[in-house]
Scaffold this active site. Structure first.
Site: not given
Length: 378
Positions: A359, A248, A357, A171, A309, A279, A175
């Site tokens: 958060d 990675r 992964y 996905r 980065e 970034r 918005r």
């Protein structure tokens, strides 16, 4: 046994575990191969600017219990993550929203934006996507994909989008509002003094050894505690006996500039493939304007700190930052997971120990669940 728990790694998982176990009277030793505590959330204060040494970390959660938990260690500002994407000197808001669509197509209403996206999806989409490129176009159309997804994704993964599987992008957030807040979570912010003081408070009263590599002292350490809490790579712990999991890596270039304000935002993504970094972070903007305010009043010298980065191919000599989850690595991880189940004195936690992964809020959830399960009968 000198300790109840040897905790390998002073990142968020290991520090939460050690903090909670110590509160219950357990004796813990925390070790870390780096010269500092905090793992990848480590921040260093340089001339009043809290520098995120291993990439931007914005704490966000919808779990009030976890928000209350982390807030006992620090006061958070009300920073809102609103990154900007730069493509060939054009600037776009992220996530994709009405500001983005207005800049792309000069549409002003949600209906116009939705119609434009659907038009591109029907024109360029395919019935059964076979790779990431086709999947992304099916989700958001060709224009958004080519300007804001393609180059960034290829840099991030080190492969062409046509070589990447579809599941990487199941996905893409679209918005139909003028809301630049990247996260949907109710609670969001950055600790006012950086993340390092949080870990310092968690590890108060806990014996901690830095510059202390587990694998260099493995024979000594394996018999020093009743149990080991290991937050490094699970495949490395078992000497890669089933093969290497895939990761990675990242490389960071940090510069101090004699400027008050370099880019006007904490995070600017560079979506062109030709620009090698993904970034640039300007750390003072995480402070919600406070550093800029002090500069304007002449109380600190004119200075800013930026970090570029760069995604990087992982080797055993480099730090693994991201797991690469696919069918092959899932099968390999299950082998290591099954092997660890044969030794109940080893607990694997965190992104690398659990090969997943997380958060930051989910790391705390996992660490609390783990330590509570450990201590429930003690």
């Amino acid at each position: 046994m000198k300790y109840d728990y040897l905790v390998v790694g002073s990142g968020l998982f290991g520090s939460v575990f050690a903090h909670e176990a110590t509160k219950k009277g357990k004796k813990c030793l925390v070790i870390d191969k780096r010269s500092h505590i905090g793992g990848n959330i480590y921040t260093e204060n340089i001339d009043g600017i809290n520098v995120h040494k291993y990439g931007a970390h914005i704490f966000h959660t919808s779990n009030k219990d976890i928000w209350d938990y982390i807030c006992q260690f620090a006061e958070f500002n009300r920073y809102t993550n609103s990154p900007v994407a730069k493509y060939k000197n054009e600037l776009y808001n992220l996530p994709f929203n009405m500001n983005t669509f207005n800049k792309l197509w000069e549409v002003t209403t949600p209906a116009e934006a939705q119609a434009k996206i659907e038009e591109e999806k029907s024109k360029f989409g395919v019935e059964k996507p076979k790779n990431l490129e086709e999947q992304a176009i099916n989700l958001v159309g060709k224009t958004i994909y080519e300007k804001l997804v393609k180059g960034y994704t290829e840099k991030q993964w080190g492969k062409k989008a046509t070589e990447l599987p579809t599941f990487i992008i199941n996905r893409l957030p679209v918005r139909l509002t003028y809301d630049n807040n990247y996260f949907n979570d109710k609670y969001q912010g950055i600790p006012i003094k950086g993340y390092t003081p949080i870990i310092e408070k968690m590890l108060e009263g806990v014996e901690t050894r830095l510059n202390y590599d587990f694998f260099e002292h493995k024979e000594e350490l394996e018999n020093i505690a009743e149990k080991i809490v290991f937050t490094g790579p699970i495949d490395k712990y078992y000497n890669y006996q089933f093969g290497e999991l895939e990761y990675r890596s990242l490389r960071f270039e940090t510069e101090e500039l004699d400027l008050e304000n370099y880019q006007g935002n904490a995070v600017v993504n560079y979506t062109e493939y030709e620009i090698p970094y993904t970034r640039i972070i300007e750390h003072k903007h995480f402070e919600y304007g406070s550093s800029l305010g002090r500069l304007a009043r002449g109380k600190t010298k004119q200075k800013t700190i930026i970090t570029k980065e760069y995604p990087d191919t992982w080797t055993k000599e480099k730090e693994p930052y991201y797991t690469i989850n696919n069918e092959k690595t899932a099968a390999l991880y299950r082998k290591y997971k099954n092997l660890s189940a044969q030794n109940p004195n080893i607990i694997f936690g965190g992104r690398l120990g659990q090969y997943k992964y997380f958060d930051m809020d989910k790391v705390i959830v996992e660490a609390l669940a783990c330590v509570n399960k450990e201590l429930e009968n003690t």
